[in-house]
Structures are given as structure tokens and as C-alpha cells.
Design an enzyme around this catalytic site. Structure first.
Site, PDB file in Angstrom:
ATOM      1  N   SER A 145      60.164  99.071  22.615  1.00 27.12           N
ATOM      2  CA  SER A 145      59.734  99.438  23.958  1.00 27.12           C
ATOM      3  C   SER A 145      60.610  98.741  25.016  1.00 27.12           C
ATOM      4  CB  SER A 145      58.254  99.081  24.111  1.00 27.12           C
ATOM      5  OG  SER A 145      57.728  99.616  25.284  1.00 27.12           O
ATOM      6  N   ASP A 170      54.852 109.224  19.463  1.00 23.49           N
ATOM      7  CA  ASP A 170      55.033 108.416  20.670  1.00 23.49           C
ATOM      8  C   ASP A 170      55.324 109.362  21.832  1.00 23.49           C
ATOM      9  OD1 ASP A 170      55.792 106.702  22.685  1.00 23.49           O
ATOM     10  OD2 ASP A 170      57.219 105.559  21.475  1.00 23.49           O
ATOM     11  N   ARG A 210      45.626  97.836  32.680  1.00 23.02           N
ATOM     12  CA  ARG A 210      45.689  97.744  31.232  1.00 23.02           C
ATOM     13  C   ARG A 210      45.077  98.985  30.572  1.00 23.02           C
ATOM     14  NH1 ARG A 210      48.519  96.127  27.006  1.00 23.02           N
ATOM     15  NH2 ARG A 210      47.255  95.345  25.287  1.00 23.02           N
ATOM     16  N   HIS A 257      53.069 105.156  20.612  1.00 27.13           N
ATOM     17  CA  HIS A 257      54.030 104.126  20.998  1.00 27.13           C
ATOM     18  C   HIS A 257      53.767 102.798  20.276  1.00 27.13           C
ATOM     19  CE1 HIS A 257      57.058 102.447  23.605  1.00 27.13           C
ATOM     20  NE2 HIS A 257      56.241 101.555  24.085  1.00 27.13           N
ATOM     21  N   ASP A 258      52.506 102.483  20.098  1.00 28.33           N
ATOM     22  CA  ASP A 258      52.131 101.208  19.471  1.00 28.33           C
ATOM     23  C   ASP A 258      52.581 101.073  18.026  1.00 28.33           C
ATOM     24  OD1 ASP A 258      51.079  99.603  21.369  1.00 28.33           O
ATOM     25  OD2 ASP A 258      48.972  99.885  20.813  1.00 28.33           O
TER      26      ASP A 258
END
Lengths: 383, 200
Positions: free
Chosen positions: A156, A321, A226, A354-355
């Protein structure tokens, strides 16, 4: 899965390096003196050739692997990747994690005291860019006696640093591992960042970024930021699988408190984050993301921007992602191919969005392991 | 039935002989990277392998070559025009759906193309068809119902295909049991065909 007690680097201790040499930022701002907090794992060899820099993303830190003796549950954010016998093997490599400038885990940042005022910098802390981070990391490398990194790696925003390194210092990086990256943010990416920033700066407790003076924190804003960020880190599929439309209490309540499990999850993530992360750092890091654009100085040609890189590259993306989709990684690959660079590219069909770059996916880890075998051979440390 | 895994494949030796030392090579459907690793070692080529399968991407990395995970059916749009001296498509064409587009892409990104495929005109295949069955051979080791092959052809068919596409065949060879067919009709005697061509 993640069993830190087995092949872990074990208990680790962060170190602090103080710098008195002023650092000029891309913005024109200058920091006369600063500290960088970092951790190292493994042993630097006699030739000083086996160092690997691991760059962190938005909310992480220098605590990449292992745990703290006083906090055994505080496990490094990439502990599944880095350790003895792990894909980035600390039996062979000397691994460095650095908390970036502007961070909130010990390196000089908005929470630190501004020597000119005796107060925390707050919003007076300069806006930092990926290039500035690389510059600061290079100075840390100088001080540690590392002329050249065997590899620089990140996911990232960390991957953006890994991409920037061979541009800023072509002769100081052997290999760059660029995971779940984009060569610059899309309008949609910037839009999400802007919503997150607006959540923070419009929180009445923000006080123009000087909330420390008011003995308060813009928790609501940070919590929202967040929550928004978290949505972009996960895939639709994994959210559907993990939460679906599951109700927390088994029935809808015709109100606006938590009905759905996903709401409960996001609130929990937001609450947890707002207690440990600094709002000014969040603003600063999202801006660093927005501003990253190596092609900008080259007529928008990423190929021209990457022409000066001499490193070999491994680029990895994940099919689900949508924050930094495989198409964005392919832009990087294409620019490297245009330059006939040494580049390999893997597109991993994995569900988590993405994680995924932080997770222990066997195919992903096998690729990274194989690539580090190549890095090891290049410095004469092969199996 | 492991013809495609034979380490000393005669067609690899032939392809190697066609490669100019130090040239730029793209190996499409590179598998575990054996051929490209060999060309790198023996001919000092630079280049990339392309494969879609996770296991092949990993094996190629282990074999020390640059590999790009990509679907050939979607074309080669990550590669520029004439970026390579030679583009190789080995043992893959017959398993592709977009046969014509990949040939055109090979001609676009490379100065020369090298394509190998199982020759359906091989006598043992003809005998099996004549006996009323789909052929199963070392080069085509699959039953009709579980074969990845969708576009099988004979050398005669491929000759015509090249003509239709405006490709000039520079060389064409045939192999059976890892030995080159040096006399007689290759379309009858060859189990594996290897073509070298360029766009006219």
C-alpha cells in the site's frame, strides 16, 4: 495462522536515532532536528549487504515483527512475513522498520514538541511526502552504515515508498517489492481521503489541529475516518461473507443504533483506532498518499519517471483489491516493461481486498519467499 | 504421459538455435520458465515469461526468470510494439480461444514469432481418427472430454493460417519422440510442429 511464539523474531526493543542535520521537505518546509524510531531484526553481515527496509502503510509503525517484553500481545504488523524461516527470513537478512516522520509512534511528528514554541507541533507540522520519508530513511541508513539495501519492501503506502526508493536512490536498492500499490491515487482514492480528513477537521474537538493544548482528542472525527478507510480495505465479498446482513441482536430495532453486525464492527474498529492514533498524523499521511505521483514531473509519463530506477522489481496485486486494483499495479508493470527493467508481476486471486497484503496467503507468501531467495543469491547469501 | 514435462525437449534445442545471443525474448505461456531460463543461460537473452497459472508464476520465479502473470486471451497490451526480437508461444496455441488475436499480438510485439503445437496431421493421429476415435498421443495426452486443447490443427492448416494472416514462414520443423523429422512429409511424420515466422 499467526503464531508469534513459533518462528518469531521474539521480544524486540525499539531504538531512537536523533538527527541534527536539517531536513528540507518537498514543500519547502524545514525540520532542524528530528528523531526516528526504528526496530531491527536479524544481523547485519560484515559486508553490510543484507539489509532490507520494510516501509509501513497508513496506520502502522516501526513495529514490524516480534513483540515487546512488556506487551506480549503487541505483535508486529507484518509478523507473518518477517522472522526466522519466514518469507523475509531474518536468519539471512537484517530487517529494518522505521516509524516515518510525521508519525505518532515515537518519530518526530505533530505530537512532538516544537522547539520554537515549547508546544506540540499540531497542525504546524510540515506536510510530509513519500519522497521526504525516503530521504529520512536514507539518512537513517547512512547512520546505520548501510550504503545499499538488498531490498526495500512495502504494501500500500509502504509500497509507494518501495517504489520511490529506486527513484530517489537508484544505486542504493537492489530489489524493490511493491505490494498492493498504485503509481498515484485516483480521484476516487483522493475523495475517500478527503471525506476522512473532513471528518477530522470538522470535529469540534479538533481545535484547528491544536487539540493537545485543549487536553482533548478529535475522537469522533478519527473514528469516522477509520470507518471510511476500513470500508476501502475490505472487499465486498469478504464483508458479505463475514457480516452479510447479520443482526447483532437478532432483530431490527427501528432506530439508529447498531442493528447490523457490520455497523458494530466498524464502530469497534473506529473506537479502537481513535484511542491510539493521532488525528494530525492521519491528515498528514492521507496527504502524502494524495501527493504521491512520480510521473508528475515527467509529463505524466510513469515510464519516463521510472527510467532512472536500477533495481529489480516484484510487483504483487490482489484481484479483489478495489482500493488499489490490479489495473493500478499493471500501470507500474507496464512502465517498468517500457524501460526493460527486471520486473516480475503476480496477480493473486484472493478474497480479502486491499488488506490481503497483510494476511498469510500461501501463494503470496511463497512468491515473496522465492523472490527473497533471488535477493539472497544476489548478495551471496543463497541457501 | 508427461511429454510436456520432458526435460530435454528437442524443440527447445531448435528454438535455442534460432535465438540471437543477447537478444530480447518474450515467452508466452512460459510454464515453469525452463525454456526462458535455458535461453538466458545459453544465449544470454533478456526478457520475460508470461503465464496465467499461480503455480507457473511461482516456478518461474524459482527458476530465476522475470515472469508476468497475465491472461494471454486478453492480449499483450502491457507490451509495446516491436519490444522483442523473438516472441515464443510454445505448446500453448492449441489451448487458446483467441487464436488469431494472439498471432497478431505476437507479430505486433515481436520482430519474429516462434510457435509450437501438436500436429494433428501426425500419422498416429490420423490412424486413430480413421479407426473412429479422437487421437491420444504423447503430444496430445488427453481424452476428448478433458482436454484443454480447443484449436487443434495440422501443419497444412497452420501454413494456410499464416498465409491468411500475412505471416511469412521463415522456417518450419517437425519432431517425433524428441527427434527431428529430416526426410518425408513432416505433416505426416511429425507429432510436434515448430514454426518461425514474421509479419510480411
Amino acid at each position: 495462522m499467526q503464531t508469534p511464539s513459533s518462528n518469531s523474531v521474539g521480544a524486540v526493543t525499539p531504538q531512537t536515532m536523533h538527527f541534527d542535520q536539517p531536513l528540507d521537505f518537498r514543500s519547502g518546509a524545514r525540520l532542524d532536528a528530528y528523531d526516528l524510531v526504528y526496530e531491527t531484526y536479524g544481523t547485519l553481515n560484515a559486508a553490510r549487504s543484507n539489509a532490507v527496509l520494510v516501509c509501513h502503510a497508513l496506520n502502522a509503525s516501526h513495529h514490524v515483527a516480534g513483540w515487546y517484553a512488556a506487551e506480549p500481545d503487541n505483535i508486529g504488523w507484518w509478523d507473518n512475513m518477517i522472522g526466522p524461516g519466514k518469507p523475509l527470513d531474518t536468519n539471512r537478512f537484517f530487517v529494518i522498520g522505521v516509524n516515518n516522520l510525521g508519525g505518532c509512534f515515537g518519530s518526530t511528528g505533530p505530537k512532538s514538541t516544537n522547539p520554537k514554541t515549547g508546544q506540540p507541533y499540531g497542525s504546524d507540522f510540515p506536510v510530509v511526502t513519500v519522497e521526504d520519508w525516503v530521504e529520512a530513511q536514507a539518512r537513517l541508513a547512512d547512520r546505520l552504515g548501510i550504503a545499499r539495501f538488498a531490498a526495500v519492501m512495502g504494501g500500500s503506502l509502504g509500497a509507494m515508498q518501495a517504489l520511490q526508493w529506486p527513484l530517489s536512490y537508484p544505486d542504493r536498492v537492489g530489489y524493490a517489492l511493491v505490494v498492493a500499490c498504485a503509481p498515484r491515487l485516483s480521484a476516487q482514492n483522493i475523495a475517500f481521503n478527503e471525506v476522512a480528513r473532513q471528518a477530522i477537521v470538522t470535529d469540534p474537538d479538533f481545535h484547528g489541529g491544536h487539540y493537545y493544548r485543549h487536553n482533548t482528542l478529535p475522537r469522533r472525527g478519527l473514528r469516522l475516518a477509520r470507518m471510511i478507510g476500513h470500508i476501502t480495505y475490505l472487499s465486498d465479498d469478504v464483508m458479505a461473507e463475514r457480516f452479510g446482513r447479520e443482526l447483532r441482536d437478532g432483530h431490527i430495532k427501528f432506530g439508529y443504533d447498531v442493528d447490523f453486525q457490520i455497523e458494530s464492527y466498524l464502530r469497534y474498529q473506529g473506537d479502537k483506532f481513535s484511542e491510539y492514533f493521532d488525528a494530525n498524523t492521519y491528515l498528514l499521511i492521507t496527504r502524502a498518499l494524495d501527493y504521491f505521483d512520480p510521473a508528475a514531473g515527467y509529463g505524466d509519463s510513469l515510464a519516463k519517471a521510472l527510467a532512472r530506477a536500477k533495481a529489480s522489481f516484484l510487483v504483487v496485486s490482489f484481484t479483489t483489491d478495489w482500493r488499489f486494483s490490479p489495473a493500478r499495479s499493471r500501470e507500474i508493470v507496464r512502465a517498468l516493461l517500457d524501460n526493460r527493467a527486471d520486473v516480475s508481476y503476480a496477480e493473486i486471486d484472493a478474497p480479502h481486498g486491499h488488506d490481503e497484503f497483510l494476511l498469510e496467503d500461501a501463494r503470496y507468501h511463497a512468491l515473496v519467499r522465492a523472490y527473497y531467495e533471488r535477493v539472497a543469491k544476489s548478495i551471496g547469501a543463497g541457501a | 504421459m508427461s511429454a510436456t514435462l520432458t526435460p530435454l525437449r528437442a524443440d527447445f534445442a531448435l528454438i535455442e538455435s534460432w535465438i540471437v545471443p543477447g537478444s530480447k525474448v518474450l515467452d508466452l505461456g512460459c510454464g515453469d520458465g525452463t525454456l526462458l531460463a535455458r535461453l538466458k543461460r545459453e544465449r544470454g537473452v533478456s526478457g520475460y515469461g508470461v503465464d496465467i497459472a499461480d503455480a507457473n508464476v511461482l516456478a518461474s520465479l524459482v527458476n530465476g526468470i522475470n515472469v508476468i502473470q497475465s491472461d494471454l486471451e486478453a492480449g499483450l497490451n502491457t507490451f509495446n510494439d516491436k519490444a522483442f526480437d523473438t516472441v515464443i508461444l510454445s505448446h500453448t496455441l492449441q489451448a487458446m480461444r483467441n487464436t488469431k488475436p494472439i498471432m497478431e499480438e505476437i507479430a505486433r510485439v515481436g520482430l519474429e514469432g516462434v510457435v509450437s503445437f501438436p500436429n494433428f496431421g501426425y500419422e498416429k493421429n490420423r490412424v486413430q481418427v480413421a479407426a473412429g476415435h479422437m487421437p491420444v498421443s504423447e503430444e496430445m495426452p488427453y481424452q476428448w472430454h478433458d482436454t484443454p486443447n480447443v484449436h487443434l490443427c495440422t501443419m497444412a492448416d497452420f501454413d494456410r493460417f499464416c498465409t491468411d494472416l500475412g505471416m511469412q514462414v521463415i522456417d518450419r520443423r517437425a519432431f517425433t519422440d524428441n527427434r527431428e523429422i529430416v526426410s518425408g512429409d513432416p505433416n505426416l511424420l511429425g507429432a510436434l510442429a515448430v514454426y518461425r515466422f514474421r509479419k510480411k
